[in-house]
Scaffold this active site. Sequence first.
Site, PDB file in Angstrom:
ATOM      1  N   GLU A 286     -20.267  72.575  38.234  1.00  0.00           N
ATOM      2  CA  GLU A 286     -19.980  71.796  39.446  1.00  0.00           C
ATOM      3  C   GLU A 286     -19.330  70.516  38.970  1.00  0.00           C
ATOM      4  O   GLU A 286     -19.937  69.767  38.209  1.00  0.00           O
ATOM      5  CB  GLU A 286     -21.265  71.531  40.207  1.00  0.00           C
ATOM      6  CG  GLU A 286     -21.875  72.834  40.704  1.00  0.00           C
ATOM      7  CD  GLU A 286     -23.274  72.649  41.250  1.00  0.00           C
ATOM      8  OE1 GLU A 286     -23.516  71.623  41.875  1.00  0.00           O
ATOM      9  OE2 GLU A 286     -24.096  73.540  41.019  1.00  0.00           O
ATOM     10  N   CYS A 320     -19.797  62.718  43.651  1.00  0.00           N
ATOM     11  CA  CYS A 320     -18.705  63.683  43.496  1.00  0.00           C
ATOM     12  C   CYS A 320     -18.078  63.974  44.855  1.00  0.00           C
ATOM     13  O   CYS A 320     -16.905  64.307  44.949  1.00  0.00           O
ATOM     14  CB  CYS A 320     -19.232  64.960  42.870  1.00  0.00           C
ATOM     15  SG  CYS A 320     -20.666  65.575  43.735  1.00  0.00           S
TER      16      CYS A 320
HETATM   17  P1  NAD Z   1     -19.344  63.923  32.094  1.00  0.00           P
HETATM   18  O1  NAD Z   1     -18.552  65.167  32.202  1.00  0.00           O
HETATM   19  O2  NAD Z   1     -18.823  62.816  31.283  1.00  0.00           O
HETATM   20  O3  NAD Z   1     -20.806  64.255  31.513  1.00  0.00           O
HETATM   21  C1  NAD Z   1     -21.643  65.217  32.090  1.00  0.00           C
HETATM   22  C2  NAD Z   1     -22.584  65.750  31.015  1.00  0.00           C
HETATM   23  O4  NAD Z   1     -21.827  66.445  30.032  1.00  0.00           O
HETATM   24  C3  NAD Z   1     -23.349  64.672  30.272  1.00  0.00           C
HETATM   25  O5  NAD Z   1     -24.670  65.101  30.064  1.00  0.00           O
HETATM   26  C4  NAD Z   1     -22.603  64.579  28.959  1.00  0.00           C
HETATM   27  O6  NAD Z   1     -23.396  64.121  27.904  1.00  0.00           O
HETATM   28  C5  NAD Z   1     -22.215  66.021  28.744  1.00  0.00           C
HETATM   29  N1  NAD Z   1     -21.112  66.229  27.818  1.00  0.00           N
HETATM   30  C6  NAD Z   1     -20.090  65.383  27.508  1.00  0.00           C
HETATM   31  N2  NAD Z   1     -19.272  65.956  26.597  1.00  0.00           N
HETATM   32  C7  NAD Z   1     -19.759  67.185  26.336  1.00  0.00           C
HETATM   33  C8  NAD Z   1     -19.354  68.262  25.482  1.00  0.00           C
HETATM   34  N3  NAD Z   1     -18.278  68.168  24.711  1.00  0.00           N
HETATM   35  N4  NAD Z   1     -20.104  69.395  25.468  1.00  0.00           N
HETATM   36  C9  NAD Z   1     -21.195  69.508  26.261  1.00  0.00           C
HETATM   37  N5  NAD Z   1     -21.635  68.506  27.060  1.00  0.00           N
HETATM   38  C10 NAD Z   1     -20.928  67.368  27.112  1.00  0.00           C
HETATM   39  O7  NAD Z   1     -19.638  63.468  33.600  1.00  0.00           O
HETATM   40  P2  NAD Z   1     -20.421  62.160  34.103  1.00  0.00           P
HETATM   41  O8  NAD Z   1     -19.570  60.957  33.864  1.00  0.00           O
HETATM   42  O9  NAD Z   1     -21.816  62.159  33.558  1.00  0.00           O
HETATM   43  O10 NAD Z   1     -20.529  62.441  35.669  1.00  0.00           O
HETATM   44  C11 NAD Z   1     -19.538  62.142  36.595  1.00  0.00           C
HETATM   45  C12 NAD Z   1     -18.740  63.396  36.930  1.00  0.00           C
HETATM   46  O11 NAD Z   1     -19.612  64.379  37.458  1.00  0.00           O
HETATM   47  C13 NAD Z   1     -17.694  63.152  38.007  1.00  0.00           C
HETATM   48  O12 NAD Z   1     -16.517  63.815  37.657  1.00  0.00           O
HETATM   49  C14 NAD Z   1     -18.314  63.786  39.254  1.00  0.00           C
HETATM   50  O13 NAD Z   1     -17.384  64.182  40.217  1.00  0.00           O
HETATM   51  C15 NAD Z   1     -19.056  64.935  38.649  1.00  0.00           C
HETATM   52  N6  NAD Z   1     -20.130  65.392  39.525  1.00  0.00           N
HETATM   53  C16 NAD Z   1     -19.964  66.576  40.201  1.00  0.00           C
HETATM   54  C17 NAD Z   1     -20.964  67.025  41.073  1.00  0.00           C
HETATM   55  C18 NAD Z   1     -20.809  68.313  41.839  1.00  0.00           C
HETATM   56  O14 NAD Z   1     -21.799  68.793  42.404  1.00  0.00           O
HETATM   57  N7  NAD Z   1     -19.631  68.890  41.919  1.00  0.00           N
HETATM   58  C19 NAD Z   1     -22.116  66.273  41.254  1.00  0.00           C
HETATM   59  C20 NAD Z   1     -22.241  65.074  40.543  1.00  0.00           C
HETATM   60  C21 NAD Z   1     -21.254  64.650  39.675  1.00  0.00           C
END
Ligand code: NAD
Length: 518
Positions: A286, A320
């Site tokens: 998501e 999001c």
């Molecule tokens: P992010 O993608 O930076 O991080 C999300 C998670 O991924 C964190 O736990 C991070 O440590 C991990 N991560 C980072 N690099 C990784 C890798 N190489 N391998 C595996 N895991 C890794 O996102 P964020 O800044 O924490 O959150 C904001 C984003 O989340 C926005 O884009 C928002 O739109 C999205 N979001 C989507 C929903 C939805 O339901 N569609 C809900 C909430 C947030």
Amino acid sequence: IYGPSRRNSRGVNLNINSQYRPLMDEMATFMDREYHARPLLAFDVAEDAGARRDVLCPFDRRVRVGSVQWTSRDQASKAVDAAWAAFPRWDATPVAERAAIVSRLGDLMEEHLAELMTLCSREGGKLLTDGVDEIREAVDFCRYYAVRAEELFGSATRLPGPTGESNELMMGGKGVFAAISPWNFPIAIFCGQVVAAAVAGNPVLAKPAEQTSLAANRIIELLHEAGMPRDVVQLLPGDGPTVGSVLSGDPRITGVVFTGGTDTAQIINRALAAREGAPLPTLIAETGGMNAMIVDSTALPEQVVADVIQSAFQSAGQRCSALRVLYVQDVVADRVIEILKGAMDELHVGDPRHLGTDVGPVIDEDARRGLMAHIETLKGEGRLVAETRLDPTHTAQGTFVAPVAFEIDGIEALEREQFGPILHIVRYRASEIDGVIDSINGRGYGLTFGVHSRNQTFADEIAQKIRAGNVYINRNIIGAVVGVQPFGGQGLSGTGPKAGGPHYLLRFATEKTVTENT
Ligand code: NAD
């Protein structure tokens, strides 16, 4: 009504003094507490066995909320060993027992509401109202998935067959899941992923966002208290690329449930696909959005603005689902913008613990810097429409970004999702509406979308043509209630199935058909 029925989470009305006061008094007892998060694994981890990182409060960076001990690669790999070993036992555990543990977590979160709200505020910078909603959603996830799991996994489904043959469809867990979550819903999304995977019979390795590991740590402590075996749900706080890559690169990981940025989802997808000899993986992702709203000339401008303010600026735009691009028909655009300016002047940005605050901080300095760079670019182009004033007495010590609105030519001008309180406005002529829809669909994202119109045919037609997971007509476009508005996007915004919906658990399950010649 479709979907499992269950007890709703307890609401708190902060406008009623007899509910507000006791909550504030209880929250005050947690305000100065220092928290420590560490790997909560099937085996004990020494206190000094890993890098540490301080957690600073987003609305006052002088305050240390606690510290996090990060999981090393070696610990992460041993955690996968333990989860792998736990799978057959956990999958064979009666679903009623698994569901009871998950339901108990819901009850425990309600009991610890004040502490969890304090963490949401001090670590995540959340407003009080957002904190209440967040914990209610987490509780609802627990109860909804618990009931749904019993429906799906409770007994085999008899299928038709010729005389002398019995056919049954059985549901079971898939294997070990990694649950990787973002910081913007540090309890609800984190908890929803973990309990869904676990209640379906899968051991879980939970990797919370770096920024909000303290809240995640507290949830896993409560889950263990609720009876979840320590080898079935383990917590691996740490750096995304390090811990995340150990998980997504391990051939014993059957699936990843991920919420976060689209780019990160693509990195995980590639890592899963590159594993030699691994089973074909499940990826539930998501991700981000470029969410739009279309307002036509028949809409009520006051209602539009109230919904735009909520959609674009609640939670400082860090949802999001938040509104990023507002399309307004030219004949009403000046009127809508005028009311919007007035409403943005009234917003109060500051300490999220005060009820009078409308907009709290953004999560950290990196986020603030990125948003400010985008704002500076648009200001440089002279397209500022409105900006809320920041009062330094309330904002000097934190990472605040004032709500701001700009006019742009079209959604194509935006390179990426801007995850903060920045609204982009596009004027369109009635004759251009098909082009507007093509532009929005052409961007490839498809999370939330809104339409404001008193012309029912127009609203229905737009809602039908737009490719988005959650469409809202004549209301704000944020917020999705568990079991009522299953949530999730399509295209660049996610794979589905929708969280909080009746089909979510199916993706965590295997189906086995057993045919017997009787
Ligand atoms: P992010 O993608 O930076 O991080 C999300 C998670 O991924 C964190 O736990 C991070 O440590 C991990 N991560 C980072 N690099 C990784 C890798 N190489 N391998 C595996 N895991 C890794 O996102 P964020 O800044 O924490 O959150 C904001 C984003 O989340 C926005 O884009 C928002 O739109 C999205 N979001 C989507 C929903 C939805 O339901 N569609 C809900 C909430 C947030």
